[in-house]
Design a protein around this motif. Sequence first.
Motif, mmCIF file in Angstrom:
data_model
loop_
_atom_site.group_PDB
_atom_site.id
_atom_site.type_symbol
_atom_site.label_atom_id
_atom_site.label_comp_id
_atom_site.label_asym_id
_atom_site.label_seq_id
_atom_site.Cartn_x
_atom_site.Cartn_y
_atom_site.Cartn_z
ATOM 1 N N PRO A 243 0.802 -1.232 0.000
ATOM 2 C CA PRO A 243 0.000 0.000 0.000
ATOM 3 C C PRO A 243 0.832 1.278 0.000
ATOM 4 O O PRO A 243 0.385 2.307 -0.531
ATOM 5 C CB PRO A 243 -0.820 -0.126 1.291
ATOM 6 C CG PRO A 243 -0.962 -1.600 1.488
ATOM 7 C CD PRO A 243 0.359 -2.166 1.047
ATOM 8 N N LEU A 244 2.046 1.243 0.569
ATOM 9 C CA LEU A 244 2.902 2.426 0.527
ATOM 10 C C LEU A 244 3.320 2.738 -0.907
ATOM 11 O O LEU A 244 3.274 3.901 -1.344
ATOM 12 C CB LEU A 244 4.130 2.212 1.408
ATOM 13 C CG LEU A 244 3.884 2.112 2.916
ATOM 14 C CD1 LEU A 244 5.193 1.805 3.641
ATOM 15 C CD2 LEU A 244 3.244 3.387 3.445
ATOM 16 N N ALA A 245 3.736 1.704 -1.633
ATOM 17 C CA ALA A 245 4.116 1.910 -3.033
ATOM 18 C C ALA A 245 2.921 2.383 -3.849
ATOM 19 O O ALA A 245 3.041 3.260 -4.714
ATOM 20 C CB ALA A 245 4.681 0.610 -3.611
ATOM 21 N N THR A 246 1.765 1.799 -3.569
ATOM 22 C CA THR A 246 0.556 2.198 -4.287
ATOM 23 C C THR A 246 0.260 3.680 -4.065
ATOM 24 O O THR A 246 -0.069 4.415 -5.006
ATOM 25 C CB THR A 246 -0.642 1.354 -3.821
ATOM 26 O OG1 THR A 246 -0.360 -0.027 -4.043
ATOM 27 C CG2 THR A 246 -1.909 1.741 -4.574
ATOM 28 N N HIS A 247 0.405 4.123 -2.823
ATOM 29 C CA HIS A 247 0.083 5.518 -2.515
ATOM 30 C C HIS A 247 1.073 6.496 -3.148
ATOM 31 O O HIS A 247 0.676 7.456 -3.815
ATOM 32 C CB HIS A 247 0.049 5.740 -1.002
ATOM 33 C CG HIS A 247 -0.143 7.178 -0.624
ATOM 34 N ND1 HIS A 247 -1.350 7.828 -0.778
ATOM 35 C CD2 HIS A 247 0.734 8.103 -0.140
ATOM 36 C CE1 HIS A 247 -1.218 9.096 -0.397
ATOM 37 N NE2 HIS A 247 0.027 9.286 -0.004
ATOM 38 N N PHE A 248 2.361 6.255 -2.941
ATOM 39 C CA PHE A 248 3.360 7.244 -3.356
ATOM 40 C C PHE A 248 3.686 7.192 -4.846
ATOM 41 O O PHE A 248 4.077 8.209 -5.431
ATOM 42 C CB PHE A 248 4.641 7.065 -2.540
ATOM 43 C CG PHE A 248 4.492 7.492 -1.111
ATOM 44 C CD1 PHE A 248 4.381 8.831 -0.781
ATOM 45 C CD2 PHE A 248 4.440 6.548 -0.097
ATOM 46 C CE1 PHE A 248 4.231 9.235 0.547
ATOM 47 C CE2 PHE A 248 4.294 6.937 1.233
ATOM 48 C CZ PHE A 248 4.176 8.279 1.551
ATOM 49 N N LEU A 249 3.519 6.033 -5.480
ATOM 50 C CA LEU A 249 3.928 5.902 -6.874
ATOM 51 C C LEU A 249 2.762 5.853 -7.859
ATOM 52 O O LEU A 249 2.958 6.134 -9.045
ATOM 53 C CB LEU A 249 4.789 4.645 -7.041
ATOM 54 C CG LEU A 249 6.099 4.631 -6.248
ATOM 55 C CD1 LEU A 249 6.803 3.292 -6.424
ATOM 56 C CD2 LEU A 249 7.006 5.774 -6.672
ATOM 57 N N LEU A 250 1.560 5.504 -7.383
ATOM 58 C CA LEU A 250 0.451 5.331 -8.318
ATOM 59 C C LEU A 250 -0.737 6.234 -8.001
ATOM 60 O O LEU A 250 -0.984 7.216 -8.678
ATOM 61 C CB LEU A 250 -0.011 3.866 -8.340
ATOM 62 C CG LEU A 250 0.951 2.844 -8.954
ATOM 63 C CD1 LEU A 250 0.329 1.454 -8.897
ATOM 64 C CD2 LEU A 250 1.285 3.209 -10.387
ATOM 65 N N VAL A 251 -1.465 5.898 -6.959
ATOM 66 C CA VAL A 251 -2.765 6.526 -6.733
ATOM 67 C C VAL A 251 -2.625 7.982 -6.303
ATOM 68 O O VAL A 251 -3.323 8.860 -6.812
ATOM 69 C CB VAL A 251 -3.576 5.721 -5.695
ATOM 70 C CG1 VAL A 251 -4.940 6.373 -5.468
ATOM 71 C CG2 VAL A 251 -3.761 4.285 -6.167
ATOM 72 N N ARG A 252 -1.754 8.240 -5.326
ATOM 73 C CA ARG A 252 -1.557 9.618 -4.838
ATOM 74 C C ARG A 252 -2.895 10.268 -4.497
ATOM 75 O O ARG A 252 -3.232 11.355 -4.980
ATOM 76 C CB ARG A 252 -0.807 10.456 -5.879
ATOM 77 C CG ARG A 252 0.582 9.927 -6.228
ATOM 78 C CD ARG A 252 1.200 10.737 -7.357
ATOM 79 N NE ARG A 252 2.558 10.262 -7.683
ATOM 80 C CZ ARG A 252 3.301 10.758 -8.682
ATOM 81 N NH1 ARG A 252 2.825 11.728 -9.438
ATOM 82 N NH2 ARG A 252 4.513 10.287 -8.907
ATOM 83 N N ALA A 253 -3.648 9.577 -3.667
ATOM 84 C CA ALA A 253 -5.014 9.998 -3.367
ATOM 85 C C ALA A 253 -5.064 11.440 -2.878
ATOM 86 O O ALA A 253 -4.295 11.853 -2.010
ATOM 87 C CB ALA A 253 -5.623 9.072 -2.318
ATOM 88 N N ALA A 254 -5.996 12.196 -3.459
ATOM 89 C CA ALA A 254 -6.150 13.604 -3.085
ATOM 90 C C ALA A 254 -7.612 13.996 -2.926
ATOM 91 O O ALA A 254 -7.904 15.146 -2.593
ATOM 92 C CB ALA A 254 -5.487 14.496 -4.132
ATOM 93 N N THR A 255 -8.536 13.058 -3.170
ATOM 94 C CA THR A 255 -9.963 13.333 -3.026
ATOM 95 C C THR A 255 -10.571 12.227 -2.160
ATOM 96 O O THR A 255 -9.996 11.135 -2.039
ATOM 97 C CB THR A 255 -10.668 13.344 -4.391
ATOM 98 O OG1 THR A 255 -10.597 12.026 -4.966
ATOM 99 C CG2 THR A 255 -10.012 14.350 -5.339
ATOM 100 N N PRO A 256 -11.735 12.477 -1.560
ATOM 101 C CA PRO A 256 -12.366 11.420 -0.747
ATOM 102 C C PRO A 256 -12.590 10.120 -1.520
ATOM 103 O O PRO A 256 -12.372 9.022 -0.988
ATOM 104 C CB PRO A 256 -13.698 12.065 -0.322
ATOM 105 C CG PRO A 256 -13.409 13.532 -0.329
ATOM 106 C CD PRO A 256 -12.458 13.755 -1.471
ATOM 107 N N ALA A 257 -13.018 10.234 -2.777
ATOM 108 C CA ALA A 257 -13.256 9.019 -3.566
ATOM 109 C C ALA A 257 -11.959 8.256 -3.796
ATOM 110 O O ALA A 257 -11.918 7.017 -3.699
ATOM 111 C CB ALA A 257 -13.891 9.387 -4.905
ATOM 112 N N ALA A 258 -10.873 8.977 -4.084
ATOM 113 C CA ALA A 258 -9.583 8.320 -4.305
ATOM 114 C C ALA A 258 -9.075 7.684 -3.018
ATOM 115 O O ALA A 258 -8.487 6.601 -3.041
ATOM 116 C CB ALA A 258 -8.581 9.320 -4.844
#
Length: 307
Positions: A243-258
């Motif tokens: 999940p760390l790789a997913t967050h920092f390298l891919l998704v970079r969630a910035a909205t509630p839906a993300a």
Amino acid sequence: MTSAAPPSSRSPARGLIPTGRNVVRLVLREPWLSWQFIKNDPWGGLYPGVVFTLAVAVAVHHQPPGRLAVTAVVSTVYFWLHLYTFCLTNQLAGLREDRLNKPFRPLVKKSVTARGAVVRTAVAFTLFPLVGWAAGVWQWALLWEAMTLLHNLGGSRNWIVKNAVIGFGVLPMLGAAWQMTGPLTPDAWRWMLTLALVVLLLISVQDLRDLRGDATTHRRTFPLAFGEAFSRRFLAAGFALLPLATHFLLVRAATPAAWCAEAATAALCWATARRVVERRGPAYDHRTYRLFEYWYTAVLATAFLTL
């Protein structure tokens, strides 16, 4: 008194001309039969490609509904053949292992002969790059065919080649999915390279379910090369950190839906990490591998929200 014509004067000609019913049956049987070859792997080779194509078409190129429908059809046909070419050659080459590990496959069940599978392989290997040419991604199709042959004609017997081909096989899948809708961008390469590395490191989770058959046929997979206990610990750590790789390298969630989408993919990772350390048999390990496939498709679906 006239006599009826002998059967020999009528039946050969009749047998040479296929009836409409036979033609319809043949046309309907081929999609069904191709599904029998790929039905164990669509979450790894069919659904992810289609999902990513549509995500790019919607989030990056904002395709209107009519064009999006055409993109969906072309992508489905392309990735069906993408998976079908792999499964045909894989199952032809691995018939001995499949008798032990996967007795439900069509060649083992004799739903089709080996000769029939060879003919279908030749047809599929011809159609796939032609569809790729029509979609503007023929280079990726040819690259995938080369990687398929490398993997299935002996390479998969060594874990280094096997894992490398499957890991870097992400590139022709996602590259084609993106390029169907437009040129590759830095974002495209970020997704492609990140997921290729993830799959390269964690794809050995699929080998945990086949240890007995692989050992019997002297296939040297990662768990057999390094031991089952070490492999399970390595994979559990990888899935726990994913999940760390997913967050920092891919998704970079910035909205509630993300953020909700990222939380869902993290839950799949942690569930997989917990399951992978539990030795409950091949069926349990098979379902664990399925979670990894679900994660792969789910993380690609987050591109609808984050690209």
